[in-house]
Motif scaffolding. Structure first.
Motif, mmCIF file in Angstrom:
data_model
loop_
_atom_site.group_PDB
_atom_site.id
_atom_site.type_symbol
_atom_site.label_atom_id
_atom_site.label_comp_id
_atom_site.label_asym_id
_atom_site.label_seq_id
_atom_site.Cartn_x
_atom_site.Cartn_y
_atom_site.Cartn_z
ATOM 1 N N LYS A 514 0.914 -1.150 -0.182
ATOM 2 C CA LYS A 514 -0.074 0.035 -0.136
ATOM 3 C C LYS A 514 0.779 1.172 0.060
ATOM 4 O O LYS A 514 1.753 1.246 0.745
ATOM 5 C CB LYS A 514 -0.956 -0.169 1.378
ATOM 6 C CG LYS A 514 -1.698 1.306 1.408
ATOM 7 C CD LYS A 514 -2.609 1.171 2.625
ATOM 8 C CE LYS A 514 -3.465 2.237 2.681
ATOM 9 N NZ LYS A 514 -4.213 2.388 3.930
ATOM 10 N N TYR A 515 0.640 2.317 -0.917
ATOM 11 C CA TYR A 515 1.342 3.375 -0.927
ATOM 12 C C TYR A 515 0.504 4.661 -0.684
ATOM 13 O O TYR A 515 -0.550 4.771 -1.040
ATOM 14 C CB TYR A 515 1.673 3.409 -2.407
ATOM 15 C CG TYR A 515 2.466 2.533 -3.169
ATOM 16 C CD1 TYR A 515 3.863 2.334 -2.962
ATOM 17 C CD2 TYR A 515 1.843 1.264 -3.617
ATOM 18 C CE1 TYR A 515 4.535 1.190 -3.555
ATOM 19 C CE2 TYR A 515 2.535 0.382 -4.210
ATOM 20 C CZ TYR A 515 3.895 0.473 -4.082
ATOM 21 O OH TYR A 515 4.622 -0.744 -4.797
ATOM 22 N N CYS A 516 1.096 5.534 0.357
ATOM 23 C CA CYS A 516 0.465 6.568 0.929
ATOM 24 C C CYS A 516 1.586 8.059 0.701
ATOM 25 O O CYS A 516 2.779 7.703 0.869
ATOM 26 C CB CYS A 516 0.228 6.544 2.436
ATOM 27 S SG CYS A 516 -0.854 5.044 2.679
ATOM 28 N N ILE A 517 1.006 8.875 -0.030
ATOM 29 C CA ILE A 517 1.840 10.032 -0.362
ATOM 30 C C ILE A 517 1.345 11.161 0.723
ATOM 31 O O ILE A 517 0.060 11.425 0.717
ATOM 32 C CB ILE A 517 1.843 10.450 -1.858
ATOM 33 C CG1 ILE A 517 2.393 9.472 -2.724
ATOM 34 C CG2 ILE A 517 2.452 11.717 -1.889
ATOM 35 C CD1 ILE A 517 2.320 9.698 -4.072
ATOM 36 N N TYR A 529 -4.350 -1.872 -0.698
ATOM 37 C CA TYR A 529 -3.328 -3.041 -0.666
ATOM 38 C C TYR A 529 -3.382 -3.568 -2.317
ATOM 39 O O TYR A 529 -4.619 -4.054 -2.374
ATOM 40 C CB TYR A 529 -3.483 -3.923 0.093
ATOM 41 C CG TYR A 529 -2.764 -3.436 1.904
ATOM 42 C CD1 TYR A 529 -1.524 -3.559 1.837
ATOM 43 C CD2 TYR A 529 -3.627 -2.823 2.775
ATOM 44 C CE1 TYR A 529 -1.008 -2.775 3.166
ATOM 45 C CE2 TYR A 529 -2.996 -2.327 3.831
ATOM 46 C CZ TYR A 529 -1.738 -2.678 3.857
ATOM 47 O OH TYR A 529 -1.123 -2.077 5.155
ATOM 48 N N SER A 530 -2.232 -3.987 -2.618
ATOM 49 C CA SER A 530 -2.262 -4.857 -4.032
ATOM 50 C C SER A 530 -1.141 -5.242 -4.096
ATOM 51 O O SER A 530 -0.068 -5.174 -3.323
ATOM 52 C CB SER A 530 -2.661 -3.955 -5.379
ATOM 53 O OG SER A 530 -1.365 -2.814 -5.515
ATOM 54 N N LYS A 531 -0.798 -6.344 -5.241
ATOM 55 C CA LYS A 531 0.549 -6.817 -5.484
ATOM 56 C C LYS A 531 1.421 -5.969 -6.362
ATOM 57 O O LYS A 531 2.531 -6.664 -6.820
ATOM 58 C CB LYS A 531 0.179 -8.229 -6.199
ATOM 59 C CG LYS A 531 -0.241 -9.401 -5.143
ATOM 60 C CD LYS A 531 -0.471 -10.491 -5.930
ATOM 61 C CE LYS A 531 -1.131 -11.668 -4.852
ATOM 62 N NZ LYS A 531 -1.142 -12.982 -5.660
ATOM 63 N N VAL A 532 0.996 -4.870 -6.735
ATOM 64 C CA VAL A 532 1.865 -3.848 -7.462
ATOM 65 C C VAL A 532 3.057 -3.467 -6.807
ATOM 66 O O VAL A 532 3.048 -3.197 -5.679
ATOM 67 C CB VAL A 532 0.844 -2.667 -7.809
ATOM 68 C CG1 VAL A 532 1.786 -1.792 -8.761
ATOM 69 C CG2 VAL A 532 -0.121 -3.068 -8.851
ATOM 70 N N LYS A 533 4.261 -3.876 -7.511
ATOM 71 C CA LYS A 533 5.470 -3.728 -6.750
ATOM 72 C C LYS A 533 6.256 -2.282 -7.538
ATOM 73 O O LYS A 533 7.307 -2.060 -6.798
ATOM 74 C CB LYS A 533 6.538 -4.912 -7.009
ATOM 75 C CG LYS A 533 5.695 -6.242 -6.355
ATOM 76 C CD LYS A 533 5.556 -5.963 -5.111
ATOM 77 C CE LYS A 533 5.257 -7.352 -4.554
ATOM 78 N NZ LYS A 533 3.929 -7.992 -4.801
ATOM 79 N N LYS A 534 5.413 -1.930 -8.481
ATOM 80 C CA LYS A 534 5.970 -0.584 -8.985
ATOM 81 C C LYS A 534 4.856 0.638 -8.783
ATOM 82 O O LYS A 534 3.669 0.383 -9.034
ATOM 83 C CB LYS A 534 6.248 -0.820 -10.335
ATOM 84 C CG LYS A 534 7.626 -1.440 -10.713
ATOM 85 C CD LYS A 534 7.733 -1.591 -12.146
ATOM 86 C CE LYS A 534 9.161 -2.310 -12.426
ATOM 87 N NZ LYS A 534 9.466 -2.461 -13.596
ATOM 88 N N PHE A 535 5.404 1.801 -8.516
ATOM 89 C CA PHE A 535 4.203 2.724 -8.224
ATOM 90 C C PHE A 535 4.872 3.972 -8.910
ATOM 91 O O PHE A 535 6.132 4.340 -8.721
ATOM 92 C CB PHE A 535 4.236 2.944 -6.514
ATOM 93 C CG PHE A 535 3.255 4.289 -6.093
ATOM 94 C CD1 PHE A 535 2.051 4.093 -6.541
ATOM 95 C CD2 PHE A 535 3.931 5.374 -5.817
ATOM 96 C CE1 PHE A 535 1.112 5.254 -6.269
ATOM 97 C CE2 PHE A 535 2.748 6.401 -5.563
ATOM 98 C CZ PHE A 535 1.551 6.509 -5.696
ATOM 99 N N LYS A 536 4.093 4.818 -9.519
ATOM 100 C CA LYS A 536 4.486 5.728 -10.450
ATOM 101 C C LYS A 536 3.501 7.112 -10.104
ATOM 102 O O LYS A 536 2.391 6.883 -9.862
ATOM 103 C CB LYS A 536 4.397 5.476 -11.735
ATOM 104 C CG LYS A 536 4.907 6.755 -12.699
ATOM 105 C CD LYS A 536 4.798 6.280 -14.475
ATOM 106 C CE LYS A 536 5.298 7.247 -15.143
ATOM 107 N NZ LYS A 536 5.193 6.982 -16.516
ATOM 108 N N PHE A 537 4.269 8.054 -9.847
ATOM 109 C CA PHE A 537 3.298 9.303 -9.737
ATOM 110 C C PHE A 537 4.000 10.715 -10.232
ATOM 111 O O PHE A 537 5.249 10.638 -10.578
ATOM 112 C CB PHE A 537 3.069 9.736 -8.113
ATOM 113 C CG PHE A 537 4.347 9.892 -7.566
ATOM 114 C CD1 PHE A 537 4.506 11.352 -6.982
ATOM 115 C CD2 PHE A 537 5.056 8.807 -7.047
ATOM 116 C CE1 PHE A 537 5.718 11.682 -6.435
ATOM 117 C CE2 PHE A 537 6.282 9.350 -6.173
ATOM 118 C CZ PHE A 537 6.475 10.644 -5.827
#
Length: 666
Positions: A514-517, A529-537
């Protein structure tokens, strides 16, 4: 203070020069009365203290008056013992200019806004607005051309809005007026219902998390302020009023602390509506617990044997161990950092082996100790000794997954091996002595296990000749652990740059992220929450971006297994560099105009400030602006220097770059 009841012979409003009788109804015996009239903050005495309970008032000016009557006892020492106030409007209305006064609601809560709109029969018209309160009429907007305004209701109770209108050419105080009433209800006070610490370990340099719960109306915004008080009474505000009701921080020093939380409604006029305090004690480290103190060879042993004393201790920060051997030939290791000590048995006899443990910072003799009895006999044969224990895996133990344990030992004649499994200090499984030096251990439940390995010679009469313990922390699943956070190798990030972050985890197929900015401490984006291991913003504004990454196994039902964070600073533009000054003249003469032009690279909306040195004195000649040139006429021969400072308009710094130009004037 006593109250006085007033009566007017004519009802408000009236025109000026009209005689109006003001009288006191409930006359008190032995009382003197004084009559005052106030307008626009100026008070005038109509009739000074006397036994008369009435007076005649003839106002000369149009406006909103506050009539105040004071009463005092004839022999009293106070300025007055009773008082009363009333509002009265004086002014003649020649024609109806105001058609209607409209408000968006008649009842509202404290802190809400009231919208007032006035409709008139003629235009253009000037408008003036008053409001009644506990201190009489208060001007809230003087004459202007706006026929509507927003008013914040902070004072509970019944109020009136008074609107005065007049035409632009009118010389009257007003040509028409109209009032409209409304009620402001007091909001329900915010009440703190719970204030607790969510952290299980209150240790130095460990994250402490506190949360406050409050009871309030669902439609209201509640703000919280946190103040930390150390054991010396020094207070530090760690969060000013904000909607965040959870706060986290760390303590560097042990001791007793207090955390004060103040809560209030966002529109409350009070410093706070409720407050609560929590006292917490910070320990320098976990309590020291000796889990086991063993020897690699069981008692008795023969002389000349090298016996390894092993300690397994939990807690503390920097542990010190002291091994003391008491008997015919005693030894004392003193406090050392090793959790093991090699003792060579030189003389037979009975010995007491003691272990003392303390943290490096502890000033006492020791914090925990334990001991065991040991017998040393004359040497007869080579002792049995466990040399090594090999595991198929050394971490991430999961229930229902087998662990292979293989033992390597020497000594004796024919060795036999036994394995005993303990859970919560109770024996749950046992393999009796046999020739197999290995075993497969499959834990069926999560928890802490101990595996005792015993080795003895086939012909030994002892329970065992040597033993050791292995500890397993078995979980329901392999926790989602973050190994690395990979960020693009770029030193300077700007707005609109695409930033892609890749997270490397253990057990990736079963790990959710889970990614929080947050930007400058304000949360702006959060994923599920997900299986994504790459996060782009793509950042849209400059500032300090804090990216928090939470990881957990798909079997984790509550909370998360690990949290890591990284900070990225986003800049509005490249820094201002390569500032250069160019002059229209290389050499100048007196009374000859010279123009300097400045150019820079980078930045955004670059502005410039100029200083001129004349006769060895610097002076500011042009403050920061987007004007990138400066012109002046030298009247004196000599050397001049021009200093140009440059910076981006939005940067809150004195300057980012500069240049100096030297000019000779003949």
């Amino acid at each position: 203070m006593n109250e006085i009841i007033l009566k007017f012979s004519k009802e408000s409003p009236q025109v000026k020069d009209t005689p109006i009788e003001i009288s006191v109804i409930d006359v008190q015996p032995d009382y003197l009365y004084k009559f005052n009239a106030g307008i626009d903050g100026i008070w005038t005495t109509i009739q000074d203290f006397s036994e008369e309970n009435f007076c005649i008032w003839k106002p000369k000016i149009d406006g909103k008056y506050t009539l105040m009557i004071q009463g005092k006892k004839k022999d009293g020492k106070k300025s007055f013992d009773a008082a009363a106030k009333a509002d009265y409007i004086i002014g003649a209305v020649e024609e109806d200019i105001i058609q209607s006064v409209n408000i968006d609601r008649r009842e509202l809560l404290q802190g809400e806004k009231l919208s007032v709109m006035v409709e008139t029969t003629v235009k253009p018209v000037m408008y003036k607005y008053w409001i009644s309160g506990k201190d009489g009429w208060e001007l809230i907007r003087d004459y202007n051309s706006e026929n509507e305004f927003l008013f914040t209701a902070n004072e509970p109770g019944k109020h009136e809005i008074l609107v005065e209108c007049k035409t632009i050419e009118s010389k009257n105080n007003f040509d028409d007026f109209r009032t409209i009433s409304f009620i402001v209800s007091e909001i329900e006070k915010v009440q703190i219902t719970d204030f607790k610490c969510l952290s299980t370990e209150l240790l130095t340099d460990k994250e402490l998390i506190f949360q406050v719960d409050a009871r309030h109306e669902d439609s209201r915004m509640v703000l919280y302020k946190f103040v930390k008080i150390d054991n010396k009474g020094k207070a530090l505000c760690i969060q000013d009023y904000s909607s965040k009701r959870m706060i986290s921080f760390t303590e560097r020093e042990p001791g007793s602390y207090k955390l004060l939380c103040m809560a209030k409604d966002m529109y409350s006029t009070e410093d706070f509506d409720d407050r609560a305090i929590i006292v917490y004690d910070i320990k320098p480290y976990k309590p020291i617990v000796i889990k086991s103190f063993t020897t690699d060879f069981t008692s008795p042993q023969t002389t000349g044997t090298k016996i390894l004393l092993k300690a397994m201790v939990e807690g503390g920060r920097n542990l010190l161990y002291r091994y003391m051997i008491e008997g015919k030939h005693g030894e004392d290791s003193g406090f050392i950092r090793n959790n093991s000590f090699l003792w060579e048995t030189k003389y037979p006899g009975e010995y007491k082996l003691s272990l003392y443990v303390k943290d490096e910072s502890y000033s006492g003799d020791y914090e925990e100790c334990t001991s065991l009895e040991y017998l040393v006999e004359e040497k007869l044969f080579k002792p049995v000794k466990i040399r090594d224990v090999a595991l198929s895996k050394d971490k991430n133990y999961v229930k229902n997954k087998p662990i292979n344990i293989t033992v390597s030992a020497d000594g004796g004649n024919e060795l036999r091996y036994s394995f005993i499994v303990y859970k919560d200090k109770e024996e749950v499984e046992k393999i009796n002595f046999g020739i197999a030096n290995w075993v497969n251990f499959t834990p069926e439940q999560s928890g802490e296990y101990e595996l005792e390995i015993r080795v003895r010679d086939k012909y030994s009469h002892k329970d065992y000749d040597s033993h050791t313990f292995i500890f397993f922390n078995v979980r329901d699943y392999i926790p989602g652990i973050i190994d690395y956070i990979l960020i693009p190798s770029k030193e300077y990030y700007m707005v609109e740059d695409d930033i892609e972050i890749e997270v490397i985890t253990q057990n990736a197929k079963e790990t959710l992220l889970k990614y929080c900015i947050s930007i400058n401490g304000h949360p702006v984006e959060s994923t599920e929450y997900s299986k994504v291991k790459k996060f782009k913003f793509t950042p849209k504004v400059s500032g300090k971006y804090n990216l928090e990454i939470y990881s957990k196994n798909i079997q984790c039902k509550e909370g998360y297994d690990e949290k890591k964070e990284t900070k990225i600073y986003i800049h509005e533009a490249l820094p201002v560099t390569n500032t250069k000054i160019k002059s229209s003249l290389v050499k100048a003469k007196r009374n000859e105009e010279v123009t300097f032009v400045v150019n820079s690279e980078g930045g955004k909306d670059v502005c410039y400030e100029f200083y001129l040195m004349e006769e060895e004195n610097w002076k500011l000649v042009q403050r920061y602006s987007k004007k990138n040139y400066y012109t002046f006429i030298p009247f004196i021969s000599g050397t001049y220097r021009l200093l140009a400072l440059s910076r981006s308009f939005y940067k809150k710094v004195s300057y980012e770059d500069y240049d100096i130009f030297k000019l000779e004037v003949n």
